[in-house]
Design an enzyme around this catalytic site. Structure first.
Site, PDB file in Angstrom:
ATOM      1  CG  HIS A 168      -1.840   1.032   1.265  1.00  0.00           C
ATOM      2  ND1 HIS A 168      -1.711   2.091   1.967  1.00  0.00           N
ATOM      3  CD2 HIS A 168      -3.105   1.117   0.506  1.00  0.00           C
ATOM      4  CE1 HIS A 168      -2.918   2.723   1.660  1.00  0.00           C
ATOM      5  NE2 HIS A 168      -3.726   2.243   0.937  1.00  0.00           N
ATOM      6  CB  SER A 202      -8.202 -13.209  -2.181  1.00  0.00           C
ATOM      7  OG  SER A 202      -8.327 -11.637  -2.558  1.00  0.00           O
TER       8      SER A 202
HETATM    9  C1  LIG Z   1      -6.674   0.042   2.748  1.00  0.00           C
HETATM   10  C2  LIG Z   1      -5.158  -0.363   2.846  1.00  0.00           C
HETATM   11  C3  LIG Z   1      -4.484   0.155   3.669  1.00  0.00           C
HETATM   12  C4  LIG Z   1      -4.866   1.369   4.447  1.00  0.00           C
HETATM   13  O1  LIG Z   1      -5.958   1.350   5.130  1.00  0.00           O
HETATM   14  P1  LIG Z   1      -6.723   2.623   5.768  1.00  0.00           P
HETATM   15  O2  LIG Z   1      -7.664   1.961   6.909  1.00  0.00           O
HETATM   16  O3  LIG Z   1      -7.079   3.333   4.521  1.00  0.00           O
HETATM   17  O4  LIG Z   1      -5.596   3.555   6.529  1.00  0.00           O
HETATM   18  C5  LIG Z   1      -3.157  -0.246   4.126  1.00  0.00           C
HETATM   19  N1  LIG Z   1      -2.859  -1.490   3.320  1.00  0.00           N
HETATM   20  C6  LIG Z   1      -3.577  -2.189   2.615  1.00  0.00           C
HETATM   21  C7  LIG Z   1      -3.010  -3.450   2.131  1.00  0.00           C
HETATM   22  C8  LIG Z   1      -4.867  -1.728   2.371  1.00  0.00           C
HETATM   23  O5  LIG Z   1      -5.636  -2.447   1.582  1.00  0.00           O
END
Ligand SMILES: *Cc1c(COP(=O)(O)O)cnc(C)c1O
Length: 382
Positions: free
Chosen positions: A120, A323
């Site tokens: 991410h 998934s």
């Molecule tokens: C959505 C997501 C995040 C971020 O999460 P938030 O709740 O939007 O801060 C981090 N890692 C992955 C793999 C995600 O899918």
């Protein structure tokens, strides 16, 4: 509130817009089938969970006792004895990831943070904020980290205490990094268990894997040191939030005593949302373990339905094990904009969240993708 007629109308039209789009999202992993109306009355209070829920805070309007329950639930789910764990309800998955990286950096201040290309985007921000050296690792075609490349990079950095940011469900393809293989390879390199840190970013899948028959390794029992989940994804919440769990022994190193609220504070924010704690508490008490299993099974079946339907139409759709993220070739801009799909490079995905009780929205999107594909093919034959 004392609003003018014009401002009331503005809110009314935003309300209509929200109603219209309420169950639309199929490109993003947000559950939309929650009902927290029994909590609305708490919006009359200025609740605040500043600090550590283990402490007796001087600020009376907190929901600490509910936060303790929530953390009990997640320590169970992620297989760590409650007394050996500590965590809190965050503002989202990103804060939980930052908390994990912060703990790791305090343990190993000069180490490098390793993460795959598929991680991410927030991890780049986190590394910058925490001023951590970082190293991007290749990933496999399915989105998993390439463990060979990880090990090569740890060796070439001569890193004795690597910090590994593992994906437990990547954003784009729901891929889970092979945590047991990573640990095996570190062992073979003679890097002992207390000399590396393993954080799991389980934003979506942290609330899927505990409920499937054959989960990939991702818990504390599998050697994870901290894990972050989003509350507004699989669980569902009108306000972004999340849960982070870590090993207590690591957390106690970063405690700060705060005189004026007479509490210790290990959390990243100061004032913290006490309402989202109540929501998480309601959510985990609304469904039994077997009801969560059923919810997750339904989502997984729906994902397989979408894969099959796309494949039957000659579209190379696929998904990773356990998934609910269905990956397919990126359609034309007209289609991904109309259906608010997340796209990345040559790929797009749809996510079968629990509010998709029927196949209607999924069928609609799939039809559009099929027609679009035909048009693209026809164009390319001229
Ligand atoms: C959505 C997501 C995040 C971020 O999460 P938030 O709740 O939007 O801060 C981090 N890692 C992955 C793999 C995600 O899918």
């Amino acid at each position: 509130m004392n609003l003018s007629i014009a401002n009331k109308e503005r809110l009314n039209s935003f309300w209509s817009y929200c109603l219209q789009h309420q169950h639309f999202n199929i490109g993003y992993p947000e559950s939309a089938d929650f009902d927290y109306s029994s909590l609305y009355r708490f919006f009359n209070f200025s609740l605040n969970n500043c600090g550590d829920w283990r402490e007796l805070s001087n600020y009376a309007l907190n929901s600490f006792e509910f936060e303790e329950d929530v953390m009990h639930y997640f320590s169970n789910l992620f297989k760590i004895p409650f007394q050996d764990s500590w965590g809190y309800v965050t503002n989202g998955g990103t804060e939980g990831n930052m908390f994990g990286c912060y703990l790791a950096r305090e343990l190993f201040p000069n180490s490098t943070l390793y993460y795959s290309k598929e991680t991410h985007y927030s991890v780049t921000k986190i590394a910058k904020l925490l001023r951590m050296k970082s190293c991007i690792v290749d990933s496999l075609d399915n989105g998993e980290i390439n463990t060979d490349d990880l090990i090569l990079k740890i060796i070439s950095n001569k890193d004795k205490q690597p910090i590994i940011f593992a994906n437990v469900g990547t954003t784009m393809s729901g891929a889970v990094d092979n945590i047991s293989d990573i640990q095996l390879r570190l062992r073979q390199m003679n890097i002992k268990r207390h000399n590396y840190y393993l954080h799991a970013d389980a934003a979506l899948s942290g609330m899927i894997l505990p409920f499937v028959d054959t989960p990939q390794p991702f818990t504390f029992a599998d050697g994870i040191d901290s894990i972050s989940v989003s509350g507004h994804k699989m669980i569902g919440s009108p306000i972004p939030c999340g849960i982070v769990v870590a090993r207590c022994e690591n957390v106690d190193r970063i405690s700060v005593d705060v005189d004026y609220i007479s509490a210790r504070d290990q959390t990243i924010s100061g004032s913290r949302n006490a309402h989202s704690v109540l929501m998480m508490w309601c959510a985990i008490h609304s469904y039994s373990h077997s009801e969560w299993q059923q919810r997750i099974q339904t989502c997984l079946k729906m994902a397989q339905y979408a894969v099959d339907k796309l494949q039957r139409a000659g579209i190379s759709a696929w998904r990773n094990p356990n998934s609910i993220t269905v990956v397919f070739p990126r359609p034309s801009e007209e289609v991904w904009r109309r259906y608010h799909l997340a796209v990345s490079g040559s790929l797009a995905h749809l996510i079968t969240m629990p509010h998709h009780k029927t196949t209607q929205k999924i069928d609609e999107l799939i039809e559009a993708v099929i027609i679009d594909q035909k048009e693209l093919l026809e164009l390319s034959t001229y």
